[in-house]
Design an enzyme around this catalytic site. Structure first.
Site, PDB file in Angstrom:
ATOM      1  N   TYR A 142       0.823  -1.213   0.000  1.00 25.71           N
ATOM      2  CA  TYR A 142       0.000   0.000   0.000  1.00 25.71           C
ATOM      3  C   TYR A 142       0.856   1.263   0.000  1.00 25.71           C
ATOM      4  CZ  TYR A 142      -4.661  -2.004   0.601  1.00 25.71           C
ATOM      5  OH  TYR A 142      -5.847  -2.644   0.399  1.00 25.71           O
ATOM      6  N   LYS A 193       3.217 -15.401   2.013  1.00 23.60           N
ATOM      7  CA  LYS A 193       3.596 -16.301   0.918  1.00 23.60           C
ATOM      8  C   LYS A 193       5.126 -16.371   0.855  1.00 23.60           C
ATOM      9  CE  LYS A 193       1.589 -16.922  -3.075  1.00 23.60           C
ATOM     10  NZ  LYS A 193       1.256 -18.373  -3.076  1.00 23.60           N
ATOM     11  N   ASP A 226      -2.777 -17.984   0.223  1.00 25.47           N
ATOM     12  CA  ASP A 226      -3.789 -18.534  -0.696  1.00 25.47           C
ATOM     13  C   ASP A 226      -4.495 -19.725  -0.062  1.00 25.47           C
ATOM     14  OD1 ASP A 226      -1.373 -19.943  -0.833  1.00 25.47           O
ATOM     15  OD2 ASP A 226      -1.608 -20.468  -2.949  1.00 25.47           O
ATOM     16  N   ASP A 250      -6.382  -7.192   3.529  1.00 27.86           N
ATOM     17  CA  ASP A 250      -7.506  -6.552   2.826  1.00 27.86           C
ATOM     18  C   ASP A 250      -8.394  -7.626   2.202  1.00 27.86           C
ATOM     19  OD1 ASP A 250      -8.996  -4.418   1.618  1.00 27.86           O
ATOM     20  OD2 ASP A 250      -7.948  -4.846  -0.262  1.00 27.86           O
ATOM     21  N   ASP A 254     -12.198  -9.443   3.662  1.00 25.60           N
ATOM     22  CA  ASP A 254     -13.466  -9.445   2.899  1.00 25.60           C
ATOM     23  C   ASP A 254     -14.051 -10.857   2.841  1.00 25.60           C
ATOM     24  OD1 ASP A 254     -13.434  -6.720   2.367  1.00 25.60           O
ATOM     25  OD2 ASP A 254     -13.927  -6.973   0.244  1.00 25.60           O
TER      26      ASP A 254
HETATM   27  C1  IPM Z   1     -10.469  -1.520   3.366  1.00 24.51           C
HETATM   28  C2  IPM Z   1     -10.687  -0.856   2.036  1.00 24.51           C
HETATM   29  C3  IPM Z   1      -9.547   0.105   1.779  1.00 24.51           C
HETATM   30  C4  IPM Z   1      -8.275  -0.712   1.679  1.00 24.51           C
HETATM   31  C5  IPM Z   1      -9.730   1.024   0.551  1.00 24.51           C
HETATM   32  C6  IPM Z   1     -11.013   1.816   0.645  1.00 24.51           C
HETATM   33  C7  IPM Z   1      -8.556   1.925   0.359  1.00 24.51           C
HETATM   34  O1  IPM Z   1     -10.836  -1.814   1.044  1.00 24.51           O
HETATM   35  O2  IPM Z   1     -10.354  -0.796   4.373  1.00 24.51           O
HETATM   36  O3  IPM Z   1     -10.429  -2.755   3.400  1.00 24.51           O
HETATM   37  O4  IPM Z   1      -7.949  -1.252   0.614  1.00 24.51           O
HETATM   38  O5  IPM Z   1      -7.589  -0.811   2.688  1.00 24.51           O
HETATM   39 MG    MG Z   2     -10.921  -3.813   1.755  1.00 31.89          MG
END
Ligand code: IPM
Ligand code: MG
Length: 368
Positions: A142, A193, A226, A250, A254
């Site tokens: 990042y 990884k 993975d 990240d 999710d």
């Molecule tokens: C998160 C989001 C952010 C990230 C974006 C909005 C920059 O996806 O907080 O998970 O990638 O960190």
């Molecule tokens: Mg995210």
């Protein structure tokens, strides 16, 4: 009683709608005398771009630094798709993380019993799920340099992102994960990884060393990122605390979020280092700005309200208040209230404000 300074940054899309509901909860706590807050509000993301031409003003950043905790909504949307890269809405959030030094991102994935059927996975795989992803938040790809797109001599383009980690950065996030595990089921899985990436090799080495030196009592497992994604959808309950880098975190968060039934349910905490007994902190829902439903009063405010519960717990040490709020959320769900994202096909759904009001009523019923 201490009055805590909260900075509310509602942001874009559904951010302002869910922020309105958390304000009701903040107001309730102050009214009830259980906690006292002084709340300021500022702009971030697209809203700040529209007003000031930048996704985060210096003044807003200063306010964030002065606050005891920041409550952040969401940023971004199609309206700002063409603004220059360095001024995009997300840059406001990344600047906050970096400049406040919020290196530890805690993302719990809890499957509320009432919602086990809203998950895309079978009930028995997710019922009772309670894991926390500890994501490194101020390093890795990042922020690594170089980060650029250059035009080569032959006129073609070449893009570079850089994944960088120092041993120190890995050490401090590993310690956060081990400390957290000790308060839970005492298990850490570390995902990287090392089979492909040098940062993975160092990550594994440092986590192993920190474990051996300071946390032998905690069970440690190394897993390839993975494979970890696969395990999360195969048998998520095998995990307790999962520590990983910024990008893998990240993605894996999710995945973990969706196991619980909805992205609209999950809060997160981004914490800095402890200095003089306090630490900088920002709390935000894991979900984004959801432009497709913004402004319609449909969004689920639970992730945002749960983020306040995390602030009560991690920034203010108000554990009873945090339990009270989390209990109110659980009971509201158990009573059958559902926003559209968790209602399931054909079921009745309530709007954002109704869900917020119901949670405040549950708080009142328990405390009153
Ligand atoms: C998160 C989001 C952010 C990230 C974006 C909005 C920059 O996806 O907080 O998970 O990638 O960190
Ligand atoms: Mg995210």
């Amino acid at each position: 009683m201490t009055t805590y300074k909260l900075l509310l940054l509602p942001g874009d899309g559904i951010g302002p709608e869910v922020a309105r509901e958390v304000e009701k909860v903040v107001a309730w706590f102050t009214r009830s005398g259980l906690a006292a807050f002084e709340t300021e509000t500022d702009l971030v993301g697209g809203a700040a771009i529209d007003a000031h031409g930048v996704p985060l003003t210096e003044a807003a950043l200063d306010r964030a630094k002065a606050a005891d905790a920041v409550l952040f909504g969401a940023v971004g949307g199609p309206k700002w798709a063409t603004v220059p890269y360095t001024k995009r809405p997300e840059a406001g959030l990344l600047r906050l993380r970096k400049d406040l030094g919020l290196f530890a991102n805690l993302r719990p994935a809890i499957c509320y019993p009432a919602l086990a059927d809203a998950s895309a996975l079978k009930r028995e795989l997710v019922e009772g799920l309670d894991i926390v992803i500890v994501r490194e938040l101020t390093g890795g790809v990042y922020f690594g340099e170089p980060k650029e797109i250059v035009t080569l001599e032959d006129g073609t383009k070449r893009a570079v992102d850089t994944q960088v980690y120092t041993a120190g950065e890995i050490e401090r996030i590993a310690a956060v994960a081990f400390d957290l595990a000790r308060k839970r089921r005492n298990k850490v899985a570390s995902a990287e990884k090392h089979n492909v990436m040098k940062t993975g090799v160092l990550w594994k080495e440092v986590v192993t060393r920190v474990h051996a030196e300071r946390y032998r009592d905690v069970e440690l497992e190394h897993v390839l990122a993975d494979n970890c994604a696969m395990q999360l959808v195969r048998n998520p309950k095998q995990y307790d605390v999962l520590v990983t880098d910024n990008l893998f975190g990240d993605i894996l968060s999710d995945v973990a979020a969706m196991l619980t039934g909805s992205l609209g349910m999950l809060p997160s905490a981004s914490l800095g280092a402890v200095e003089n007994g306090t630490r900088r902190a920002l709390y935000e829902p894991v979900h984004g700005s959801a432009p497709d439903i913004a402004g319609q009063g449909l969004a689920n405010p639970i992730a945002m309200i749960g983020s306040l519960a995390m602030a009560l717990r991690y920034s203010f040490g108000l554990l009873d208040a945090a339990d009270l709020l989390e209990g109110a959320i659980t009971r509201t769900l158990a009573a059958g209230l559902r926003t559209r994202d968790i209602a399931g096909p054909g079921a009745n759904a309530v709007g954002t404000a109704e869900m917020g009001d119901a949670i405040v009523r549950e708080l009142q019923a328990k405390a009153g």
